[in-house]
Design a protein around this motif. Structure first.
Motif, mmCIF file in Angstrom:
data_model
loop_
_atom_site.group_PDB
_atom_site.id
_atom_site.type_symbol
_atom_site.label_atom_id
_atom_site.label_comp_id
_atom_site.label_asym_id
_atom_site.label_seq_id
_atom_site.Cartn_x
_atom_site.Cartn_y
_atom_site.Cartn_z
ATOM 1 N N GLU A 1 0.761 -1.385 -0.048
ATOM 2 C CA GLU A 1 0.089 0.105 -0.106
ATOM 3 C C GLU A 1 0.804 1.269 0.035
ATOM 4 O O GLU A 1 0.614 2.249 -0.768
ATOM 5 C CB GLU A 1 -0.841 -0.155 1.246
ATOM 6 C CG GLU A 1 -1.766 1.163 1.377
ATOM 7 C CD GLU A 1 -2.666 1.666 0.207
ATOM 8 O OE1 GLU A 1 -2.777 2.779 0.003
ATOM 9 O OE2 GLU A 1 -3.070 0.616 -0.550
ATOM 10 N N ALA A 2 2.008 1.167 0.983
ATOM 11 C CA ALA A 2 3.011 2.427 0.714
ATOM 12 C C ALA A 2 3.234 2.697 -0.773
ATOM 13 O O ALA A 2 3.570 3.978 -0.980
ATOM 14 C CB ALA A 2 4.125 2.112 1.775
ATOM 15 N N ASP A 3 3.387 1.656 -1.480
ATOM 16 C CA ASP A 3 3.959 1.936 -2.899
ATOM 17 C C ASP A 3 2.855 2.601 -3.908
ATOM 18 O O ASP A 3 3.254 3.390 -4.649
ATOM 19 C CB ASP A 3 4.500 0.583 -3.545
ATOM 20 C CG ASP A 3 5.704 0.162 -2.879
ATOM 21 O OD1 ASP A 3 6.599 0.940 -2.553
ATOM 22 O OD2 ASP A 3 5.855 -1.261 -2.410
ATOM 23 N N LEU A 4 1.645 2.014 -3.472
ATOM 24 C CA LEU A 4 0.582 2.639 -4.262
ATOM 25 C C LEU A 4 0.156 3.882 -3.957
ATOM 26 O O LEU A 4 -0.685 4.679 -4.686
ATOM 27 C CB LEU A 4 -0.639 1.586 -4.115
ATOM 28 C CG LEU A 4 -0.288 0.257 -4.765
ATOM 29 C CD1 LEU A 4 -1.354 -0.789 -4.329
ATOM 30 C CD2 LEU A 4 -0.316 0.302 -6.359
ATOM 31 N N ALA A 5 0.177 4.377 -2.587
ATOM 32 C CA ALA A 5 -0.121 5.653 -2.056
ATOM 33 C C ALA A 5 0.302 6.856 -2.862
ATOM 34 O O ALA A 5 -0.277 7.796 -2.915
ATOM 35 C CB ALA A 5 0.191 5.951 -0.495
ATOM 36 N N GLY A 6 1.541 6.359 -3.585
ATOM 37 C CA GLY A 6 2.207 7.583 -4.195
ATOM 38 C C GLY A 6 1.394 7.967 -5.529
ATOM 39 O O GLY A 6 1.445 9.305 -6.015
ATOM 40 N N TRP A 7 0.280 7.270 -5.981
ATOM 41 C CA TRP A 7 -0.676 7.718 -7.105
ATOM 42 C C TRP A 7 -1.518 8.787 -6.414
ATOM 43 O O TRP A 7 -1.939 9.429 -7.538
ATOM 44 C CB TRP A 7 -1.406 6.351 -7.392
ATOM 45 C CG TRP A 7 -0.688 5.139 -8.269
ATOM 46 C CD1 TRP A 7 -0.119 4.320 -7.750
ATOM 47 C CD2 TRP A 7 -0.423 5.559 -9.529
ATOM 48 N NE1 TRP A 7 0.546 3.501 -8.769
ATOM 49 C CE2 TRP A 7 0.165 4.292 -10.164
ATOM 50 C CE3 TRP A 7 -0.944 6.250 -10.797
ATOM 51 C CZ2 TRP A 7 0.642 3.887 -11.344
ATOM 52 C CZ3 TRP A 7 -0.352 6.093 -12.001
ATOM 53 C CH2 TRP A 7 0.247 4.808 -12.284
ATOM 54 N N GLN A 8 -1.659 9.089 -5.408
ATOM 55 C CA GLN A 8 -2.246 10.370 -5.128
ATOM 56 C C GLN A 8 -1.917 11.490 -5.563
ATOM 57 O O GLN A 8 -2.588 12.468 -5.877
ATOM 58 C CB GLN A 8 -2.258 10.182 -3.654
ATOM 59 C CG GLN A 8 -3.160 11.343 -2.977
ATOM 60 C CD GLN A 8 -4.635 11.603 -3.338
ATOM 61 O OE1 GLN A 8 -5.096 10.746 -3.344
ATOM 62 N NE2 GLN A 8 -5.188 12.512 -3.966
ATOM 63 N N GLU A 9 -0.614 11.422 -5.879
ATOM 64 C CA GLU A 9 0.231 12.797 -6.369
ATOM 65 C C GLU A 9 0.065 12.929 -7.699
ATOM 66 O O GLU A 9 0.113 14.207 -8.108
ATOM 67 C CB GLU A 9 1.771 12.652 -6.066
ATOM 68 C CG GLU A 9 2.198 12.534 -4.755
ATOM 69 C CD GLU A 9 3.687 12.379 -4.603
ATOM 70 O OE1 GLU A 9 4.364 12.680 -5.584
ATOM 71 O OE2 GLU A 9 4.025 11.982 -3.708
ATOM 72 N N GLN A 10 -0.787 11.943 -8.445
ATOM 73 C CA GLN A 10 -0.885 12.211 -9.932
ATOM 74 C C GLN A 10 -2.282 12.330 -10.326
ATOM 75 O O GLN A 10 -2.746 12.273 -11.257
ATOM 76 C CB GLN A 10 -0.453 10.692 -10.666
ATOM 77 C CG GLN A 10 1.043 10.382 -10.313
ATOM 78 C CD GLN A 10 1.995 11.310 -10.756
ATOM 79 O OE1 GLN A 10 1.778 12.091 -11.889
ATOM 80 N NE2 GLN A 10 3.122 11.571 -10.163
ATOM 81 N N THR A 11 -3.071 12.535 -9.322
ATOM 82 C CA THR A 11 -4.444 13.089 -9.751
ATOM 83 C C THR A 11 -4.790 14.279 -8.768
ATOM 84 O O THR A 11 -4.539 14.281 -7.517
ATOM 85 C CB THR A 11 -5.449 12.033 -9.367
ATOM 86 O OG1 THR A 11 -6.844 12.320 -9.334
ATOM 87 C CG2 THR A 11 -5.112 11.144 -8.067
ATOM 88 N N ARG A 12 -5.728 15.119 -9.326
ATOM 89 C CA ARG A 12 -6.410 16.163 -8.558
ATOM 90 C C ARG A 12 -7.963 15.674 -8.107
ATOM 91 O O ARG A 12 -8.630 16.570 -7.745
ATOM 92 C CB ARG A 12 -6.248 17.394 -9.094
ATOM 93 C CG ARG A 12 -7.031 17.654 -10.583
ATOM 94 C CD ARG A 12 -6.980 19.103 -10.922
ATOM 95 N NE ARG A 12 -7.638 19.290 -12.061
ATOM 96 C CZ ARG A 12 -7.019 19.414 -13.317
ATOM 97 N NH1 ARG A 12 -5.853 19.502 -13.229
ATOM 98 N NH2 ARG A 12 -7.856 19.826 -14.237
ATOM 99 N N ALA A 13 -8.219 14.447 -8.525
ATOM 100 C CA ALA A 13 -9.596 13.971 -8.526
ATOM 101 C C ALA A 13 -9.886 12.809 -7.582
ATOM 102 O O ALA A 13 -10.727 12.229 -7.235
ATOM 103 C CB ALA A 13 -10.089 13.639 -9.728
ATOM 104 N N GLY A 14 -8.854 12.619 -6.597
ATOM 105 C CA GLY A 14 -8.642 11.622 -5.716
ATOM 106 C C GLY A 14 -8.309 10.138 -6.200
ATOM 107 O O GLY A 14 -8.447 9.849 -7.299
ATOM 108 N N ARG A 15 -7.743 9.660 -4.948
ATOM 109 C CA ARG A 15 -7.289 8.365 -5.181
ATOM 110 C C ARG A 15 -8.294 7.238 -4.272
ATOM 111 O O ARG A 15 -8.404 7.392 -3.170
ATOM 112 C CB ARG A 15 -5.877 8.016 -4.978
ATOM 113 C CG ARG A 15 -5.368 6.415 -5.000
ATOM 114 C CD ARG A 15 -3.950 6.400 -4.504
ATOM 115 N NE ARG A 15 -4.116 6.074 -3.024
ATOM 116 C CZ ARG A 15 -3.955 5.158 -2.397
ATOM 117 N NH1 ARG A 15 -3.704 3.786 -2.929
ATOM 118 N NH2 ARG A 15 -3.694 5.124 -1.167
ATOM 119 N N THR A 16 -8.467 6.131 -4.908
ATOM 120 C CA THR A 16 -9.290 4.987 -4.116
ATOM 121 C C THR A 16 -8.351 3.982 -3.944
ATOM 122 O O THR A 16 -7.782 3.406 -5.251
ATOM 123 C CB THR A 16 -10.602 4.634 -4.610
ATOM 124 O OG1 THR A 16 -11.432 5.993 -4.602
ATOM 125 C CG2 THR A 16 -11.186 3.513 -3.587
ATOM 126 N N GLY A 17 -8.139 3.202 -2.868
ATOM 127 C CA GLY A 17 -7.375 1.990 -3.097
ATOM 128 C C GLY A 17 -8.171 0.735 -2.604
ATOM 129 O O GLY A 17 -8.994 0.618 -1.772
#
Length: 268
Positions: free
Chosen positions: A209-225
């Motif tokens: 999950e720590a590796d996936l959390a970085g995707w938050q930086e690539q969107t201004r519309a929110g990330r869901t895991g």
């Protein structure tokens, strides 16, 4: 969801599709390094009837095995975008697995900035964010036996294939070339996507999950895991439960508004 057998139609060298009358959304799928469009054929039977599955077939893979393998990420992105442009006259989402997630991310930027057709959602499976540092121990540098063992341990190589010397002799150069292509990928900073991102990991996968959390930086519309059944290559032999989880991330109201306009062309 249907459990009927489905078969891809080859619309072009690049596009494999299960046409679905009345579809409101296309799910455009990008395979992992060394994989081909057939990885996604089973998914089409497991998703809701309003979703049409389209998979990209890269050159050098499966029925395009006689063609040269992709030599650069920018060239592959451009070729995919041109091939997919006619299919984005209706709402669409992108799904990419492992290295295919990086290709899906690049395609989202390319389709939006070049053609003005942003996906409704970007879904990425078992892949750290694009700005993450390169792997400390690249697979493409491993000796043949260790490379095969590594892919096999992750569930990406069936035992029957791993034990077939003639087949491995053909597959190993393809695998090594494509791992090298994506392990040498370097992120080009751009504004965050105006598109929500869903990250997917397998219950016994290799990306945390720590590796996936970085995707938050690539969107201004929110990330869901979300987490689904399976390992690193959970998309191979996708279960109905995993398909439900992924399908639940797709916008069911995709057909409520007009699709983004293109400069000419019609949807197949």
């Amino acid at each position: 969801m249907s459990t009927a057998t489905v078969t891809f139609t080859a619309d072009s060298p690049w596009v494999r599709r299960v046409p679905r009358e009345g579809a409101r959304l296309r799910l455009v799928c990008l395979p992992f390094a060394g994989g081909g469009a057939s990885v996604y054929q089973g998914m089409a039977a497991l998703l809701p009837p309003w979703v049409e599955v389209l998979a990209v077939q890269p050159p050098g893979h499966e029925d395009r095995s006689r063609e040269p393998l992709p030599a650069s990420v920018p060239g592959l992105v451009t070729a995919c975008a041109i091939a997919l442009r006619p299919y984005t006259t209706m709402p669409y989402a992108l799904y990419g697995h492992c290295a295919g997630a990086l290709l899906a991310y690049e395609l989202a930027h390319e389709m939006g900035t070049r053609f003005g057709t942003w996906p409704r959602r970007l879904i990425v499976g078992e892949q750290p964010a694009p700005q993450a540092p390169p792997p400390a121990h690249p697979l493409h540098r491993l000796p043949d036996e260790r490379l095969v063992a590594s892919i096999r341990d992750r569930g990406g190589l069936p035992d029957a294939v791993a034990r077939n010397p003639q087949l491995l002799e053909f597959l190993l150069p393809v695998l090594r070339s494509q791992f090298e292509l994506w392990e040498n990928y370097r992120h080009r900073p751009r504004p965050p996507l105006p598109v929500p991102i869903t990250t997917v990991r397998g219950t016994s996968g290799s990306v945390g999950e720590a590796d996936l959390a970085g995707w938050q930086e690539q969107t201004r519309a929110g990330r869901t895991g979300i987490t689904v059944e399976g390992g690193h290559y959970f998309i191979v032999g996708l279960t109905a439960a995993a398909a439900r989880e992924i399908g639940g991330q797709l916008p069911a109201d995709a057909g409520a508004g007009p699709p983004a306009a293109l400069d000419g062309g019609t949807a197949p």
